[in-house]
Write a protein that holds these residues in place. Structure first.
Motif, PDB file in Angstrom:
ATOM      1  N   PHE A  57       0.852  -1.184   0.000  1.00  0.00           N
ATOM      2  CA  PHE A  57       0.000   0.000   0.000  1.00  0.00           C
ATOM      3  C   PHE A  57       0.887   1.232   0.000  1.00  0.00           C
ATOM      4  O   PHE A  57       1.627   1.476   0.936  1.00  0.00           O
ATOM      5  N   HIS A  58       0.855   2.000  -1.094  1.00  0.00           N
ATOM      6  CA  HIS A  58       1.663   3.203  -1.230  1.00  0.00           C
ATOM      7  C   HIS A  58       0.741   4.404  -1.371  1.00  0.00           C
ATOM      8  O   HIS A  58      -0.250   4.346  -2.078  1.00  0.00           O
ATOM      9  N   GLY A  68      -2.905  -5.217  -9.788  1.00  0.00           N
ATOM     10  CA  GLY A  68      -2.544  -3.973  -9.123  1.00  0.00           C
ATOM     11  C   GLY A  68      -3.663  -2.961  -9.288  1.00  0.00           C
ATOM     12  O   GLY A  68      -4.414  -3.005 -10.264  1.00  0.00           O
ATOM     13  N   VAL A  69      -3.774  -2.059  -8.324  1.00  0.00           N
ATOM     14  CA  VAL A  69      -4.817  -1.032  -8.354  1.00  0.00           C
ATOM     15  C   VAL A  69      -4.187   0.326  -8.072  1.00  0.00           C
ATOM     16  O   VAL A  69      -3.490   0.499  -7.061  1.00  0.00           O
ATOM     17  N   ILE A  70      -4.414   1.267  -8.966  1.00  0.00           N
ATOM     18  CA  ILE A  70      -4.125   2.674  -8.686  1.00  0.00           C
ATOM     19  C   ILE A  70      -5.437   3.281  -8.230  1.00  0.00           C
ATOM     20  O   ILE A  70      -6.388   3.371  -9.005  1.00  0.00           O
ATOM     21  N   VAL A  90      -1.667  -1.999  -4.108  1.00  0.00           N
ATOM     22  CA  VAL A  90      -2.469  -0.788  -4.190  1.00  0.00           C
ATOM     23  C   VAL A  90      -1.575   0.436  -4.050  1.00  0.00           C
ATOM     24  O   VAL A  90      -0.769   0.530  -3.120  1.00  0.00           O
ATOM     25  N   SER A  91      -1.720   1.368  -4.973  1.00  0.00           N
ATOM     26  CA  SER A  91      -1.024   2.647  -4.910  1.00  0.00           C
ATOM     27  C   SER A  91      -2.078   3.749  -4.877  1.00  0.00           C
ATOM     28  O   SER A  91      -2.846   3.911  -5.831  1.00  0.00           O
ATOM     29  N   LEU A  92      -2.112   4.484  -3.779  1.00  0.00           N
ATOM     30  CA  LEU A  92      -3.172   5.471  -3.535  1.00  0.00           C
ATOM     31  C   LEU A  92      -2.761   6.867  -3.968  1.00  0.00           C
ATOM     32  O   LEU A  92      -1.643   7.307  -3.711  1.00  0.00           O
ATOM     33  N   ILE A  93      -3.704   7.570  -4.608  1.00  0.00           N
ATOM     34  CA  ILE A  93      -3.548   8.988  -4.911  1.00  0.00           C
ATOM     35  C   ILE A  93      -4.684   9.740  -4.239  1.00  0.00           C
ATOM     36  O   ILE A  93      -5.852   9.539  -4.577  1.00  0.00           O
ATOM     37  N   GLY A 113       4.602   3.047  -7.091  1.00  0.00           N
ATOM     38  CA  GLY A 113       4.151   2.208  -5.988  1.00  0.00           C
ATOM     39  C   GLY A 113       3.724   0.816  -6.406  1.00  0.00           C
ATOM     40  O   GLY A 113       3.262   0.042  -5.556  1.00  0.00           O
ATOM     41  N   LEU A 114       3.851   0.503  -7.701  1.00  0.00           N
ATOM     42  CA  LEU A 114       3.497  -0.826  -8.195  1.00  0.00           C
ATOM     43  C   LEU A 114       4.709  -1.489  -8.830  1.00  0.00           C
ATOM     44  O   LEU A 114       5.491  -0.831  -9.521  1.00  0.00           O
TER      45      LEU A 114
END
Length: 261
Positions: free
Chosen positions: A4-5, A100-102, A122-125, A148-149
């Motif tokens: 998780f980023h 993967g999920v952005i 998961v890479s969060l914005i 982040g992925l």
């Protein structure tokens, strides 16, 4: 369990052409908030923004292509059930696919945490800023989120866009396919009111069809209005709550991956 980023990005061009400073350190014109500038300066700013966006979108797409990873831009209005469908999709596909999920959201990591529990990277914005939050993801945001992925370990990436029926459709983020989640509770007239979004998607997931018996509308009304705006769109009636129609959605994903590969 995935990784998780979190990324804090504030890239945004408002409808009046004003642009605000971002985490990338670029200088942006804040404009005159007393009124709308309809002159050449506004046009130049918008052209520069979209040009930069398209350059970054190509970089994103090249990164996905180099890794052999199809990317799907998932869009909708707030409350359509986009995250619920994505959650169900991760449950169904993770035995066979590494996903993967952005995750784009104005504030909080609630959706990202919910999806990370499904085993995805998961890479969060978060797009929140002093003006209340941005209405879309753009290519520079997605470009930074890619850090982040680990694409080399993934088979598929979903880009869950910010809930909005206007702005996300304007920005290429480097995706291979665009999918929209559209709830029957939103009314059958939305394709006519928001034609840009509906005209640019490959798939419409018509969600919450389990509620149709309680609404004064028929399924065909939704299909007809979608067809008026985008007759080429593949419409899949689904229910994230009951699972109805989701197998057809999963089959479309398999087909899209074959095409992308």
């Amino acid at each position: 369990m995935g990784r998780f980023h979190r990324h804090d990005d504030t890239t945004h061009t408002h409808a009046d052409g004003t642009v605000h400073e971002h985490a990338d350190g670029m200088a942006h014109d804040h404009g005159d908030h007393s009124g709308y500038d309809t002159g050449a300066q506004r046009v130049e700013i918008l052209e520069a923004i979209f040009t930069e966006n398209d350059v970054r979108a190509d970089l994103n797409r090249n990164a996905f292509d180099a890794a052999g990873v199809p990317a799907v831009n998932l869009m909708s209005s707030p409350g359509s059930g986009k995250t619920s469908i994505l959650s169900a999709t991760l449950d169904a596909l993770r035995p066979s696919l590494r996903i993967g999920v952005i995750e784009g959201d104005i504030a909080t990591d609630l959706d990202a945490a919910r999806l990370e529990d499904k085993g995805a990277q998961v890479s969060l914005i978060n797009t929140a800023n002093g003006f209340g939050g941005e209405c879309h993801l753009d290519a520079p945001m997605v470009n930074r989120a890619l850090q982040g992925l680990d694409l080399s370990t993934l088979d598929l990436v979903f880009i869950e866009n910010v809930g909005n029926l206007v702005c996300p459709a304007e920005f290429d983020v480097g995706e291979h396919a665009r999918v929209m989640v559209y709830s029957v509770t939103e009314g059958e007239d939305k394709p006519l009111k928001y034609p840009l979004m509906f005209s640019r998607v490959h798939v419409v997931l018509l969600n919450k069809i389990d509620l149709l018996p309680h609404l004064d509308v028929e399924l065909q009304s939704f299909l007809d209005t979608i067809a008026q705006t985008n007759p080429r769109a593949h419409v899949i009636p689904v229910s994230a709550r009951t699972g109805e129609g989701l197998e057809q959605w999963y089959s479309w994903i398999d087909t899209a991956m074959i095409r992308a590969g």
